[in-house]
Design a protein around this motif. Structure first.
Motif, PDB file in Angstrom:
ATOM      1  N   LEU A  32     -24.762   6.869  52.717  1.00 42.07           N
ATOM      2  CA  LEU A  32     -25.303   7.672  51.635  1.00 42.07           C
ATOM      3  C   LEU A  32     -24.333   8.775  51.237  1.00 42.07           C
ATOM      4  O   LEU A  32     -23.816   9.486  52.093  1.00 42.07           O
ATOM      5  CB  LEU A  32     -26.624   8.293  52.106  1.00 42.07           C
ATOM      6  N   ASN A  33     -24.075   8.915  49.930  1.00 39.26           N
ATOM      7  CA  ASN A  33     -23.312  10.026  49.372  1.00 39.26           C
ATOM      8  C   ASN A  33     -24.277  11.010  48.720  1.00 39.26           C
ATOM      9  O   ASN A  33     -25.125  10.602  47.911  1.00 39.26           O
ATOM     10  CB  ASN A  33     -22.348   9.548  48.278  1.00 39.26           C
ATOM     11  N   ILE A  34     -24.152  12.280  49.029  1.00 37.60           N
ATOM     12  CA  ILE A  34     -24.830  13.341  48.289  1.00 37.60           C
ATOM     13  C   ILE A  34     -23.709  14.194  47.708  1.00 37.60           C
ATOM     14  O   ILE A  34     -23.079  14.986  48.415  1.00 37.60           O
ATOM     15  CB  ILE A  34     -25.762  14.165  49.194  1.00 37.60           C
ATOM     16  N   SER A  35     -23.423  13.989  46.427  1.00 41.43           N
ATOM     17  CA  SER A  35     -22.225  14.575  45.821  1.00 41.43           C
ATOM     18  C   SER A  35     -22.572  15.604  44.759  1.00 41.43           C
ATOM     19  O   SER A  35     -23.652  15.569  44.154  1.00 41.43           O
ATOM     20  CB  SER A  35     -21.352  13.474  45.205  1.00 41.43           C
ATOM     21  N   THR A  36     -21.627  16.510  44.536  1.00 44.91           N
ATOM     22  CA  THR A  36     -21.754  17.493  43.469  1.00 44.91           C
ATOM     23  C   THR A  36     -20.359  17.892  43.021  1.00 44.91           C
ATOM     24  O   THR A  36     -19.359  17.477  43.601  1.00 44.91           O
ATOM     25  CB  THR A  36     -22.562  18.725  43.939  1.00 44.91           C
ATOM     26  N   LEU A  37     -20.294  18.691  41.967  1.00 46.32           N
ATOM     27  CA  LEU A  37     -19.043  19.273  41.475  1.00 46.32           C
ATOM     28  C   LEU A  37     -19.180  20.779  41.563  1.00 46.32           C
ATOM     29  O   LEU A  37     -20.207  21.337  41.162  1.00 46.32           O
ATOM     30  CB  LEU A  37     -18.755  18.832  40.042  1.00 46.32           C
ATOM     31  N   THR A  38     -18.170  21.456  42.090  1.00 48.54           N
ATOM     32  CA  THR A  38     -18.247  22.902  42.285  1.00 48.54           C
ATOM     33  C   THR A  38     -18.076  23.646  40.966  1.00 48.54           C
ATOM     34  O   THR A  38     -17.488  23.135  40.011  1.00 48.54           O
ATOM     35  CB  THR A  38     -17.164  23.370  43.268  1.00 48.54           C
ATOM     36  N   GLU A 133      -9.504  13.396  35.724  1.00 51.16           N
ATOM     37  CA  GLU A 133      -8.267  12.909  36.331  1.00 51.16           C
ATOM     38  C   GLU A 133      -8.467  11.540  36.987  1.00 51.16           C
ATOM     39  O   GLU A 133      -9.561  11.214  37.419  1.00 51.16           O
ATOM     40  CB  GLU A 133      -7.790  13.898  37.402  1.00 51.16           C
ATOM     41  N   ASP A 134      -7.391  10.772  37.075  1.00 53.25           N
ATOM     42  CA  ASP A 134      -7.454   9.418  37.635  1.00 53.25           C
ATOM     43  C   ASP A 134      -7.393   9.382  39.160  1.00 53.25           C
ATOM     44  O   ASP A 134      -7.526   8.306  39.743  1.00 53.25           O
ATOM     45  CB  ASP A 134      -6.318   8.564  37.071  1.00 53.25           C
ATOM     46  N   PHE A 135      -7.164  10.532  39.800  1.00 52.41           N
ATOM     47  CA  PHE A 135      -7.082  10.543  41.261  1.00 52.41           C
ATOM     48  C   PHE A 135      -7.511  11.902  41.805  1.00 52.41           C
ATOM     49  O   PHE A 135      -7.605  12.887  41.070  1.00 52.41           O
ATOM     50  CB  PHE A 135      -5.664  10.211  41.733  1.00 52.41           C
ATOM     51  N   ASP A 136      -7.775  11.917  43.091  1.00 49.29           N
ATOM     52  CA  ASP A 136      -8.118  13.149  43.790  1.00 49.29           C
ATOM     53  C   ASP A 136      -7.534  13.054  45.192  1.00 49.29           C
ATOM     54  O   ASP A 136      -7.361  11.959  45.738  1.00 49.29           O
ATOM     55  CB  ASP A 136      -9.639  13.321  43.870  1.00 49.29           C
ATOM     56  N   LYS A 158     -16.764  15.824  52.692  1.00 54.02           N
ATOM     57  CA  LYS A 158     -15.522  15.460  52.012  1.00 54.02           C
ATOM     58  C   LYS A 158     -15.301  16.463  50.885  1.00 54.02           C
ATOM     59  O   LYS A 158     -16.122  16.568  49.977  1.00 54.02           O
ATOM     60  CB  LYS A 158     -15.650  14.039  51.471  1.00 54.02           C
ATOM     61  N   GLN A 159     -14.209  17.212  50.964  1.00 60.50           N
ATOM     62  CA  GLN A 159     -13.912  18.251  49.978  1.00 60.50           C
ATOM     63  C   GLN A 159     -12.706  17.846  49.142  1.00 60.50           C
ATOM     64  O   GLN A 159     -11.611  17.668  49.667  1.00 60.50           O
ATOM     65  CB  GLN A 159     -13.630  19.582  50.680  1.00 60.50           C
ATOM     66  N   GLY A 160     -12.922  17.697  47.835  1.00 63.11           N
ATOM     67  CA  GLY A 160     -11.819  17.420  46.919  1.00 63.11           C
ATOM     68  C   GLY A 160     -10.904  18.626  46.806  1.00 63.11           C
ATOM     69  O   GLY A 160     -11.344  19.779  46.922  1.00 63.11           O
ATOM     70  N   LEU A 161      -9.628  18.379  46.549  1.00 64.16           N
ATOM     71  CA  LEU A 161      -8.633  19.450  46.467  1.00 64.16           C
ATOM     72  C   LEU A 161      -8.013  19.591  45.085  1.00 64.16           C
ATOM     73  O   LEU A 161      -7.272  20.537  44.834  1.00 64.16           O
ATOM     74  CB  LEU A 161      -7.522  19.194  47.495  1.00 64.16           C
ATOM     75  N   ILE A 162      -8.290  18.655  44.174  1.00 63.42           N
ATOM     76  CA  ILE A 162      -7.699  18.676  42.829  1.00 63.42           C
ATOM     77  C   ILE A 162      -8.811  18.805  41.797  1.00 63.42           C
ATOM     78  O   ILE A 162      -9.810  18.081  41.844  1.00 63.42           O
ATOM     79  CB  ILE A 162      -6.885  17.390  42.583  1.00 63.42           C
ATOM     80  N   ASP A 163      -8.643  19.742  40.860  1.00 64.20           N
ATOM     81  CA  ASP A 163      -9.611  19.915  39.779  1.00 64.20           C
ATOM     82  C   ASP A 163      -9.754  18.596  39.022  1.00 64.20           C
ATOM     83  O   ASP A 163      -8.750  17.945  38.698  1.00 64.20           O
ATOM     84  CB  ASP A 163      -9.124  21.018  38.843  1.00 64.20           C
ATOM     85  N   VAL A 179     -12.320  26.379  39.287  1.00 61.92           N
ATOM     86  CA  VAL A 179     -11.821  25.024  39.470  1.00 61.92           C
ATOM     87  C   VAL A 179     -12.986  24.103  39.835  1.00 61.92           C
ATOM     88  O   VAL A 179     -13.819  24.433  40.664  1.00 61.92           O
ATOM     89  CB  VAL A 179     -10.736  25.003  40.573  1.00 61.92           C
ATOM     90  N   ILE A 180     -13.037  22.939  39.182  1.00 63.76           N
ATOM     91  CA  ILE A 180     -14.131  21.982  39.384  1.00 63.76           C
ATOM     92  C   ILE A 180     -13.663  20.901  40.349  1.00 63.76           C
ATOM     93  O   ILE A 180     -12.793  20.092  40.014  1.00 63.76           O
ATOM     94  CB  ILE A 180     -14.582  21.382  38.036  1.00 63.76           C
ATOM     95  N   LEU A 181     -14.242  20.903  41.544  1.00 64.55           N
ATOM     96  CA  LEU A 181     -13.811  20.011  42.619  1.00 64.55           C
ATOM     97  C   LEU A 181     -14.940  19.090  43.062  1.00 64.55           C
ATOM     98  O   LEU A 181     -16.112  19.473  43.025  1.00 64.55           O
ATOM     99  CB  LEU A 181     -13.352  20.823  43.836  1.00 64.55           C
ATOM    100  N   ASN A 182     -14.572  17.883  43.484  1.00 64.74           N
ATOM    101  CA  ASN A 182     -15.528  16.982  44.114  1.00 64.74           C
ATOM    102  C   ASN A 182     -15.930  17.543  45.474  1.00 64.74           C
ATOM    103  O   ASN A 182     -15.099  18.047  46.223  1.00 64.74           O
ATOM    104  CB  ASN A 182     -14.899  15.606  44.340  1.00 64.74           C
TER     105      ASN A 182
END
Length: 196
Positions: A32-38, A133-136, A158-163, A179-182
């Motif tokens: 299960l993923n529980i995801s958001t954007l910061t 963006e095409d990658f993170d 899991k913390q994204g590092l690229i906006d 900055v909007i991060l996964n």
């Protein structure tokens, strides 16, 4: 000279026997993923799934490295106001993730901590007016427990590092707190096949 030959021979035997103890076991994982954007107002988390494969490379009873490839459905649920009422919409960011986590087993038992990097390649999104963006790049950390039969239960962050729009936080008037991060919380299971 004879002493150096004996030392080299002993080292080679030691390296050979330590390599013989390294075991690589393939497996499957999902959950299960529980995801958001910061840093987005009026958004909430989105619930979805991830699924993939792994190879657990066990060096000894305390330490292993686990390369992984997954399909991960992420994003968030946005809220907007139009024609006098509020609407919600699920925004999807779907990735193929290539990662590797180091696993540290306490006392050589089933309980472990894990951490490692992930390269996420976007395969689809449903954004209309913008192009994410095409990658993170992400960092993963978590805890888990492995049963003797190879079944593992894990919780990860899991913390994204690229906006997602490519901003680096230092452009004109744009700050790191914008900055909007996964960001994804994962609950999952995996099964590692036993190899001889």
């Amino acid at each position: 000279m004879r002493k150096y030959i004996v030392i080299a021979f002993v080292l080679l035997i030691g390296i050979g026997s330590s390599n013989a103890q390294v075991k690589a076991s393939p497996g499957l994982r999902g959950g299960l993923n529980i995801s958001t954007l910061t840093n987005i107002d009026d958004n909430s988390s989105k619930t979805d799934f991830y699924i993939g494969g792994l190879v657990n490379i066990k060096f000894n009873k305390f330490f292993s490295v686990q390369p992984e490839i997954n399909y991960s459905r992420q994003g968030d649920e946005g809220r907007y106001f139009e024609d006098g009422r509020y609407y919600t919409e699920k925004y999807e960011l779907n990735y193929i993730t290539l990662g590797a986590v180091a696993k540290f087993n306490f006392g050589g038992g089933g309980f472990h901590l894990l951490a490692g990097p992930s390269l996420d390649l976007k395969v689809s999104d449903n954004y209309i007016n913008t192009k994410p963006e095409d990658f993170d790049l992400s960092f993963v950390g978590g805890v888990g427990y492995t049963l003797p039969n190879g079944l593992t239960f894990e919780a990860r962050l899991k913390q994204g590092l690229i906006d997602i729009y490519g901003y680096d936080g230092i452009d004109d008037g744009y700050y790191y707190d914008q900055v909007i991060l996964n960001q994804v919380f994962q609950l999952g299971i995996s099964y590692t096949f036993k190899t001889k």
